[in-house]
Design a protein around this motif. Structure first.
Motif, PDB file in Angstrom:
ATOM      1  N   THR A 148       0.848  -1.184   0.000  1.00 25.06           N
ATOM      2  CA  THR A 148       0.000   0.000   0.000  1.00 25.06           C
ATOM      3  C   THR A 148       0.887   1.238   0.000  1.00 25.06           C
ATOM      4  O   THR A 148       1.779   1.366   0.830  1.00 25.06           O
ATOM      5  N   THR A 161      -6.216  -1.008  -6.066  1.00 23.63           N
ATOM      6  CA  THR A 161      -7.332  -0.493  -5.268  1.00 23.63           C
ATOM      7  C   THR A 161      -6.925   0.835  -4.665  1.00 23.63           C
ATOM      8  O   THR A 161      -5.896   0.918  -4.003  1.00 23.63           O
ATOM      9  N   ARG A 203      -8.004   4.197  -2.225  1.00 18.83           N
ATOM     10  CA  ARG A 203      -8.908   4.644  -1.178  1.00 18.83           C
ATOM     11  C   ARG A 203      -8.936   6.152  -1.269  1.00 18.83           C
ATOM     12  O   ARG A 203      -7.968   6.823  -0.910  1.00 18.83           O
ATOM     13  N   ARG A 253     -13.705   3.206  -1.707  1.00 16.46           N
ATOM     14  CA  ARG A 253     -12.696   2.304  -2.265  1.00 16.46           C
ATOM     15  C   ARG A 253     -13.030   2.125  -3.723  1.00 16.46           C
ATOM     16  O   ARG A 253     -14.137   1.762  -4.047  1.00 16.46           O
TER      17      ARG A 253
END
Lengths: 256, 644
Positions: free
Chosen positions: B374, B426, B428, B433
Motif C-alpha cells: 500500500t 485499489t 482509497r 474504495r
C-alpha cells in the motif's frame, strides 16, 4: 652465600668439559665487494666453571663471536655446541628454551625494562619461562648484589652501577649454565666496575657457571681466568691468568 | 604477562593516548547509535495520523536506521585503522624492549600475547571513556536526526544498560583487530635488535603492505577506466569504490609514495639550507612521514571523493529534471487557485500537480516474485493532456490519453517496481474504495522520491484538493516573456512563481538534504579521527627525535632553526598527504567529467577542499611546533650521548 649448583652446569657440558664449543665457525656479512669476514674458521671451547675474556681491536670479531656462541646470531659455516646441544641450525623454539634456562646475558647498556621495578626486572626471565619465582629468591638475588633497599626503584631512578647490578641479579636468579657478558663494565665508574667483577667471580666460583665476556679493558680482562685475543676474525693468542699489564702489552702489539 | 602489559601501558601512556582516544570516540559513536537505534525500533505513530503521515514517520525511522548503519561501519573501519597504525608505530618504537624480552627467554607467542593483552587493556580503558562520552553523543545524534527530519520532534533516546556489553565488546574487538598485524611484526623481532642502535633493521615496507596496497590499486585502476563509460549510477558506485580502494592502496604504500613525492617537493625546498635538511629528514624518516601522510590521504580521498560524487549526482539530477520538463515557470498555490492559471493571458499550457491524501494498494510482480503493497506518498492528481505536454519523456508502456475515469498511471518513482499496464489497483479516496486500471507506465528518472502514481483529476472530488498545496508547470505562449506571465500570476494573487531552474534546484536540494546530513556526520567523524591519527603520529615521532634535534643543535643550528626545519618538514608532509588524497579523489570523480548530453555535471567541492587544506596545515603546524619545542627544551649535550 649462594651455594646451589645449577643442574645444567653439572650435566650439560660436553665430554671435553666445555659448556660452549665452536668448530670452524665462520661468519660473513654482505656479498660481493661488500663482503666482510667477521669470523674466520674459529675453533674454541669455554669450560664449565671458568671465566674467559675475549679481547681484540675494534672490528676484530669479538662481539660476533659472543653472539654466535650465545645463539643470538648464526654462523655462516661451522658448528656451535651450547650446553651439549648443537644450536648451529636450531629452530627459534630451541633457542628460546635455551635462553630461558641455560644462558644469561649482561650487556654494557644494562638492558632493563624501563617500566618495571628492580624486583620485577629480576623476576621477568623466570616469569617468561613460566617458572613461578618466589619473592624470597628474587629478593635474595638483589640482596646478593647489594640492592636490597632498591627493590621498588625503576631503572631511571638508579645509577648506572646499580642498574648493571640489577642486570646481574637478573642473570643470577635464573641460574644459567653460561653467562654471556658484552662490555659489562663499559658504562660504569671504577668502583662499580670492581663490584660487578666481584659478583661475576662469585658466580664462577660458587655455582660453577661458565662466563664468556667481551671487553677492551685490560684491567677487566685480568679478572678472568683466561684471555683470548682476536684479530681480523681469527684467534691469534691466548693468556692464562694474566696480569693487566701483560694483557695491555699483548693488545698493544696486536693493534700495532 | 598482563602485569607487564599493565606496567607498559602505565609507563608509556603517551604512546597510547591516540589509540585510547580513538577507541573512546568509536565506542561513544557506536553506543549512541545503538541507543538511538533501540529507541527507534518501534516507530510511534501518533493516534489520528493520516496514512501519508504514518508512512512519512516510518520512512524517517528507516532513514535514521540507514544513516546509523552507515556511520557504525565507518567508525569501525577508521578505529581499526588508527589503532592499527598506532600500534605499528609503538612496536617500531619499542623494538629494543621487545628484543630484550626475546633475549630474556620470551617466545614469539608470548610477545604476541603481550601485545594482545595491551590491546585488551587499552580497549577496556577506551571503552570506559567512550561509555561516558556516549551520553552527550546520544543527545547530539538524536537532535541532529530530528533536525534533519529523520525523527519526529520530541524524540528522546531511552538509555538501556543492555548496550554496555556491546560497547565494551566493540572497544576491545577494535583494539585487538588493530593490534594483530603489529603483534605479528613484533613476534619477528630479533633478540639482537636489543643491542643495535640504528632502527634501520626494521623494514617499513612489509610484504603485507605491498600486498594490500598493490591489490587495492590494481582493483581501482580498471574501475577508473570503466567509470569513463559508465552511466550516472555506475559512476557514483565507482567513485565510492575508487575513493576507498585508492585511499587504502596509497596509504598502505605511503612509505614508498611519500618519499617519492617528497623528491618533487624537495626541488623547491633545496633552495635553502634548512629546506635541504628538511628534505633529507623527509626522505630518511620514512615511517614518520608515512604515518602522518596516511590518515590525510584517507581523509581527503574519502571526503572529497564522496562529496564530489554526491554533488555531481545532484547536479545531474537537476539537469535531468530541467531537460525532462517542458515548462518555463512553476507556480506554487492552493488547488483552487491553480485552476485559474490556465486562463491567464500568455499561458500556453498549465499542468497542475496536486499531492493526494489517498492510498493505493497494488500487487507487484517481478521475476516470479509477487508482493502486495500500500502506497501513501507521491500520489498526485494531474490533467493528463497538460501533463503529457509539460513532461518530455513519453510513457514506456500505455498512453496518457487513456488516463480518464477509473484509471491510473504509474509514475517515474515506481517505474521499475513490477507494475503492469492493464492490471488493477485499489485506491482509497476519502471514504470510497475504487478499483483503478493501470493505463500507462512512465519512464524512470534520476530523481529519488519522484511521483509514484498519477491519478486523473476528474476522479477526485474538487473539494478534496481545493486547499492542497499544488505545483503548476507553466508553458508560456510563443513570443511571450515568461517574466511578464510571472508578474501576472503574482498580480492575480495566485501564489509563488519560480523559474524552472530555481524550481529544479529547490527540488533536488530537498531530496539531497538527507544525503548532506549523512555526509556532514560522516565528514565530521572522519575529520576527527584523522586529526587524532595525525597529531598522534606527530607527537610520538617528535618525542623520538630528541637526540636527532640535539645533534642538529650541537652541529650549529639554533633552537629556532631546528623548530623551523621541523615545521618545513611537517608542512611538506601535509602537502604530500593532501596531494595524494586529492589524486585519489580526482581518479574517483573522473567518471563524472562528461555527463549525459555533454552537460558539465562534475561538482568539485572547492569549499570542502579549502577547509581541509587550511585545517590540515593549522593542525599539523601547531602539533609539530609544540612537540618540537618540547623536544628541544633540554640542553642538547645531555641528549647527544643519551640512549633511549
Amino acid at each position: 652465600m649462594h651455594t646451589h649448583t645449577s643442574p645444567a652446569a653439572a650435566t650439560a657440558a660436553t665430554p671435553t668439559g666445555n659448556m660452549v664449543e665452536l668448530f670452524g665457525a665462520t661468519r660473513t656479512y654482505g656479498t660481493g665487494a661488500a663482503r666482510i669476514h667477521a669470523l674466520r674458521d674459529v675453533a674454541i671451547g669455554f669450560p664449565a666453571g671458568t671465566w674467559t675474556a675475549v679481547m681484540g681491536p675494534s672490528g676484530s670479531g669479538k662481539s660476533t663471536l659472543l653472539h654466535c656462541a650465545a645463539g643470538l646470531d648464526r654462523v655462516t659455516s661451522g658448528q656451535v655446541i651450547l650446553a651439549g646441544e648443537d644450536i648451529t641450525r636450531a629452530p627459534e623454539v630451541t633457542l628460546t628454551r635455551l635462553r630461558r634456562g641455560t644462558v644469561g646475558f649482561v650487556f654494557q647498556n644494562f638492558n632493563l625494562v624501563a617500566s618495571l621495578t628492580a624486583e620485577q626486572n629480576v623476576a621477568l626471565p623466570l616469569k617468561l619461562a613460566r617458572r613461578r619465582p618466589s619473592r624470597k629468591d628474587v629478593r635474595a638475588a638483589l640482596a646478593q648484589v647489594g640492592l636490597e633497599d632498591r627493590l621498588r626503584h625503576r631503572p631511571r631512578e638508579m645509577s648506572g652501577g646499580q642498574q648493571q647490578r640489577v642486570a646481574i641479579a637478573r642473570a643470577m636468579a635464573a641460574r644459567p649454565a653460561v653467562l654471556f657478558a658484552d662490555e659489562p663494565t663499559g658504562a660504569l665508574d671504577s668502583g662499580s666496575a670492581r663490584t660487578v667483577l666481584g659478583l661475576m667471580r662469585d658466580m664462577v666460583e660458587s655455582s660453577g657457571q661458565c662466563v664468556v665476556m667481551v671487553t677492551h679493558d685490560p684491567v677487566v680482562a685480568a679478572a678472568a681466568d683466561a684471555v683470548v685475543f682476536l684479530r681480523d676474525g681469527r684467534i691469534v693468542d691466548r693468556l692464562v691468568r694474566p696480569s693487566a699489564p701483560q694483557v695491555a702489552d699483548r693488545l698493544a702489539r696486536l693493534e700495532g | 604477562m598482563p602485569g607487564l602489559s599493565l606496567s607498559t601501558l602505565r609507563d608509556r601512556w603517551r604512546l597510547f593516548t591516540g589509540a585510547i582516544l580513538t577507541v573512546a570516540l568509536g565506542v561513544a559513536l557506536v553506543q549512541s547509535s545503538l541507543v538511538v537505534l533501540m529507541s527507534t525500533g518501534e516507530p510511534e505513530i501518533p493516534a489520528g495520523a493520516s496514512g501519508r503521515e504514518a508512512e512519512h514517520i516510518r520512512e524517517g525511522y528507516v532513514g535514521a536506521a540507514t544513516l546509523l548503519g552507515m556511520v557504525v561501519p565507518l567508525a569501525l573501519f577508521l578505529a581499526v585503522f588508527i589503532v592499527g597504525s598506532t600500534f605499528a608505530f609503538t612496536v617500531a618504537q619499542r623494538r629494543r624492549e621487545l628484543a630484550l624480552l626475546r633475549m630474556l627467554g620470551g617466545s614469539r607467542p608470548q610477545l604476541v600475547g603481550l601485545l594482545l593483552a595491551e590491546a585488551v587493556l587499552l580497549g577496556l580503558v577506551g571503552s570506559a571513556f567512550g561509555a561516558v562520552l556516549a551520553a552527550p553523543a546520544t543527545w547530539a545524534q538524536s537532535s541532529l536526526l530530528v533536525r534533519l527530519g529523520f525523527l519526529p520532534d520530541g524524540f528522546t533516546a531511552v538509555w538501556s544498560f543492555a548496550v554496555l556489553p556491546w560497547s565494551f565488546g566493540f572497544g576491545v574487538a577494535v583494539a585487538v583487530a588493530g593490534v594483530l598485524t603489529a603483534a605479528w611484526r613484533a613476534a619477528r623481532t630479533h633478540p639482537l635488535d636489543a643491542l643495535r642502535d640504528a632502527p634501520s633493521a626494521a623494514r617499513v615496507m612489509t610484504v603485507g603492505r605491498w600486498l594490500v596496497g598493490l591489490s587495492a590499486l590494481a582493483c581501482a585502476a580498471p574501475l577508473v577506466a570503466a567509470g569513463q563509460s559508465a552511466d550516472l549510477l555506475g559512476a557514483l558506485l565507482i567513485a565510492m569504490a575508487v575513493s576507498i580502494l585508492g585511499a587504502v592502496g596509497l596509504s598502505r604504500l605511503s612509505p614508498l609514495v611519500v618519499p617519492l613525492t617528497g623528491r618533487l617537493v624537495g626541488l623547491v625546498l633545496r633552495t635553502s639550507p634548512l629546506g635541504e635538511l628538511a628534505q633529507a629528514n623527509l626522505r630518511d624518516g620514512v615511517r614518520r612521514s608515512a604515518s602522518t601522510a596516511a590518515p590525510l590521504i584517507v581523509l581527503v580521498a574519502l571526503l572529497v571523493g564522496l562529496t564530489g560524487a554526491l554533488g555531481s549526482l545532484a547536479r545531474a539530477t537537476g539537469e535531468d529534471l530541467k531537460r525532462n520538463t517542458a515548462a518555463d515557470l512553476v507556480v506554487e498555490s492552493s488547488g483552487a487557485d491553480a485552476a485559474r492559471i490556465a486562463a491567464l493571458p500568455g499561458v500556453a499550457v498549465a499542468s497542475p500537480q496536486t499531492p493526494l491524501e489517498v492510498s493505493v494498494t497494488a500487487q507487484h510482480r517481478e521475476e516470479g516474485r509477487s508482493w502486495r503493497r500500500t502506497h501513501h506518498s507521491g500520489i498526485v492528481a494531474v490533467d493528463p493532456a497538460a501533463y503529457g505536454r509539460t513532461h518530455r519523456p513519453k510513457p514506456r508502456r500505455g498512453s496518457l490519453a487513456d488516463l480518464r475515469g477509473r484509471t491510473i498511471a504509474v509514475g517515474p518513482g515506481l517505474a521499475g517496481e513490477g507494475l503492469r499496464v492493464g492490471s488493477a489497483v485499489t485506491a482509497r479516496i476519502g471514504d470510497r474504495r475504487v478499483k483503478l486500471r493501470i493505463v500507462a507506465l512512465m519512464r524512470e528518472t534520476l530523481e529519488n522520491n519522484s511521483e509514484t502514481f498519477l491519478v486523473p483529476r476528474d476522479l477526485i472530488p474538487p473539494a478534496l484538493t481545493a486547499d492542497t498545496r499544488t505545483e503548476t508547470l507553466v508553458q508560456v505562449a510563443p513570443g511571450t516573456d515568461p517574466r511578464a506571465v510571472a508578474d501576472r500570476v503574482r498580480a492575480a494573487g495566485i501564489g509563488e512563481v519560480r523559474t524552472l531552474a530555481a524550481w529544479a534546484r529547490g527540488r533536488v536540494d530537498a531530496q539531497q538534504r538527507g544525503n548532506v546530513g549523512i555526509l556532514a556526520v560522516l565528514m565530521g567523524m572522519s575529520g576527527l579521527y584523522a586529526a587524532v591519527a595525525v597529531v598522534n603520529a606527530i607527537v610520538i615521532a617528535g618525542a623520538e627525535r630528541r637526540a636527532e634535534f640535539a645533534v642538529a643543535r650541537v652541529t650549529g643550528l639554533t633552537r629556532s632553526q631546528v623548530v623551523r626545519t621541523a615545521l618545513v618538514e611537517s608542512a611538506a608532509v601535509a602537502f604530500i598527504g593532501l596531494a595524494l588524497g586529492g589524486l585519489v579523489a580526482a581518479a574517483a570523480l573522473a567518471g563524472f567529467r562528461d555527463g549525459p548530453g555533454g552537460v558539465r555535471i562534475l561538482a568539485v567541492p572547492w569549499g570542502l577542499i579549502g577547509w581541509l587544506v587550511v585545517s590540515t596545515f593549522v593542525i599539523t603546524t601547531v602539533a609539530n611546533l609544540l612537540t618540537t619545542l618540547a623536544a628541544t627544551r633540554p640542553v642538547p649535550v645531555s641528549l647527544v650521548a643519551a640512549r633511549e
